[in-house]
Write a protein that holds these residues in place. Sequence first.
Motif, PDB file in Angstrom:
ATOM      1  N   ARG A 143      59.156  15.561  18.266  1.00  0.00           N
ATOM      2  CA  ARG A 143      60.256  14.902  17.568  1.00  0.00           C
ATOM      3  C   ARG A 143      61.524  14.817  18.402  1.00  0.00           C
ATOM      4  N   ASP A 144      61.928  15.936  19.044  1.00  0.00           N
ATOM      5  CA  ASP A 144      63.229  15.998  19.701  1.00  0.00           C
ATOM      6  C   ASP A 144      63.188  16.412  21.166  1.00  0.00           C
ATOM      7  N   ALA A 145      62.064  16.923  21.646  1.00  0.00           N
ATOM      8  CA  ALA A 145      61.953  17.444  23.014  1.00  0.00           C
ATOM      9  C   ALA A 145      63.114  18.370  23.360  1.00  0.00           C
ATOM     10  N   PRO A 146      63.384  19.394  22.530  1.00  0.00           N
ATOM     11  CA  PRO A 146      64.514  20.287  22.829  1.00  0.00           C
ATOM     12  C   PRO A 146      64.222  21.160  24.036  1.00  0.00           C
ATOM     13  N   LEU A 147      65.290  21.622  24.681  1.00  0.00           N
ATOM     14  CA  LEU A 147      65.147  22.669  25.691  1.00  0.00           C
ATOM     15  C   LEU A 147      64.720  23.954  24.982  1.00  0.00           C
ATOM     16  N   MET A 148      63.775  24.677  25.573  1.00  0.00           N
ATOM     17  CA  MET A 148      63.299  25.926  24.988  1.00  0.00           C
ATOM     18  C   MET A 148      63.588  27.066  25.951  1.00  0.00           C
ATOM     19  N   ALA A 149      64.414  28.031  25.506  1.00  0.00           N
ATOM     20  CA  ALA A 149      64.825  29.152  26.349  1.00  0.00           C
ATOM     21  C   ALA A 149      64.186  30.428  25.826  1.00  0.00           C
ATOM     22  N   MET A 150      63.733  31.283  26.750  1.00  0.00           N
ATOM     23  CA  MET A 150      62.934  32.441  26.325  1.00  0.00           C
ATOM     24  C   MET A 150      62.888  33.483  27.430  1.00  0.00           C
ATOM     25  N   PRO A 151      62.453  34.710  27.107  1.00  0.00           N
ATOM     26  CA  PRO A 151      62.293  35.740  28.138  1.00  0.00           C
ATOM     27  C   PRO A 151      61.061  35.492  29.015  1.00  0.00           C
ATOM     28  N   LEU A 152      61.029  36.201  30.119  1.00  0.00           N
ATOM     29  CA  LEU A 152      59.987  36.027  31.123  1.00  0.00           C
ATOM     30  C   LEU A 152      58.584  36.121  30.530  1.00  0.00           C
ATOM     31  N   GLY A 153      57.712  35.222  30.980  1.00  0.00           N
ATOM     32  CA  GLY A 153      56.315  35.240  30.587  1.00  0.00           C
ATOM     33  C   GLY A 153      56.004  34.425  29.360  1.00  0.00           C
ATOM     34  N   ASN A 154      56.957  34.319  28.435  1.00  0.00           N
ATOM     35  CA  ASN A 154      56.723  33.535  27.232  1.00  0.00           C
ATOM     36  C   ASN A 154      56.609  32.048  27.543  1.00  0.00           C
ATOM     37  N   ASP A 155      57.213  31.624  28.655  1.00  0.00           N
ATOM     38  CA  ASP A 155      57.124  30.215  29.030  1.00  0.00           C
ATOM     39  C   ASP A 155      55.691  29.817  29.374  1.00  0.00           C
ATOM     40  N   THR A 156      54.905  30.752  29.890  1.00  0.00           N
ATOM     41  CA  THR A 156      53.504  30.451  30.169  1.00  0.00           C
ATOM     42  C   THR A 156      52.765  30.134  28.872  1.00  0.00           C
ATOM     43  N   ILE A 157      53.021  30.921  27.834  1.00  0.00           N
ATOM     44  CA  ILE A 157      52.391  30.696  26.529  1.00  0.00           C
ATOM     45  C   ILE A 157      52.794  29.338  25.972  1.00  0.00           C
ATOM     46  N   VAL A 158      54.083  29.027  26.049  1.00  0.00           N
ATOM     47  CA  VAL A 158      54.568  27.762  25.484  1.00  0.00           C
ATOM     48  C   VAL A 158      54.018  26.582  26.267  1.00  0.00           C
ATOM     49  N   ARG A 159      54.042  26.650  27.584  1.00  0.00           N
ATOM     50  CA  ARG A 159      53.550  25.525  28.390  1.00  0.00           C
ATOM     51  C   ARG A 159      52.058  25.288  28.161  1.00  0.00           C
TER      52      ARG A 159
END
Length: 337
Positions: A143-159
């Motif tokens: 819907r919005d393609a927001p920037l997603m900010a998070m602690p280390l390692g969680n970006d792997t899960i999200v991607r």
Amino acid sequence: MTRNRYYQGPPSDHFDGERFSNPGLPPAGNLSLGAVLKWRLSGSAARWPRSVPVDTARPDARVAGIRVTMVGHASLLVQAAGVNILTDPVWSPRVSPFRHIGPKRVTAPGIAFDDLPPIDAVVLSHGHYDHLDIDTLRRLHARDAPLMAMPLGNDTIVRQGVAGARCVAGDWWARIALAEGVTSTLTPACHWSNRWPGDARMMLWAGHWLDSPAGSVWFVGDTGYGDGRIFAQVRDRLGAPDVALIPIGAYEPRALMTAQHVDPAEAVRIFRDVGAARALGIHWGTFQLTDEPREAPRDDLAHALAADGIPAQRFVAAEVGHAYDLAPPPGTPPGTL
């Protein structure tokens, strides 16, 4: 070679090259399967209602000051200086790796998904399923393609779960630009994280200190109180927040929960430690994760505030669907008790 499939980086005082930890404290989340099964089979959990009615909010598109709307649990819409931010967004009916098993929400989301204003950024605190919900993140990205900010390692899960997601990950105290004039500084928390039994503490956990022209909002994230050092560090490094979003629920039995979740009395200690001007109590009343009755966090918070002589209006248990305008009262210095 590290077995960590989420994050590879240099060791630090809270990362041994494979797993993260809370410095100076016993590891959280190291409960044996037997201890968990004994607890779950003990029959000690209070009976929650199957559903609780909610009057949903319809937020304004933009807010010049600071307004926080409670969606449920740790999901909040933070509107500050014209920027729209979601914390740990969960619109799914359950919080679990499985669609038909696991804690089910007893309150509808306080904002219908289609009534959300444009979302500029999402801040994630850690990888537990009641905080990092891939289905919701996919909907937000589409819907919005927001920037997603998070602690280390969680970006792997999200991607892995959200193709094309705009992810930025950082260590504790990293400062991330979210939008024009608005940043998040990742703050330490006494907690842990996992997605499956074998990956405990392979991704970091944190809070988010949101700085904006309208003021500061500290989303504490899940945390135990520990020895209290991290809250003094937050005050020393970042000052006193105008608004603190502090967890007050999922705390019984204390023998199992102390290392990872504060109770309302400890939430009040955090409020005092950082000198917050105002606070909302979050992480209660939506998903039954632990033993206490649904309304106990709200009631215990009221008792803890009274015992400390803190006016009740300064620290309110956030109700699902309610919007709170939280600019500091005129003439009140931030952090004044």
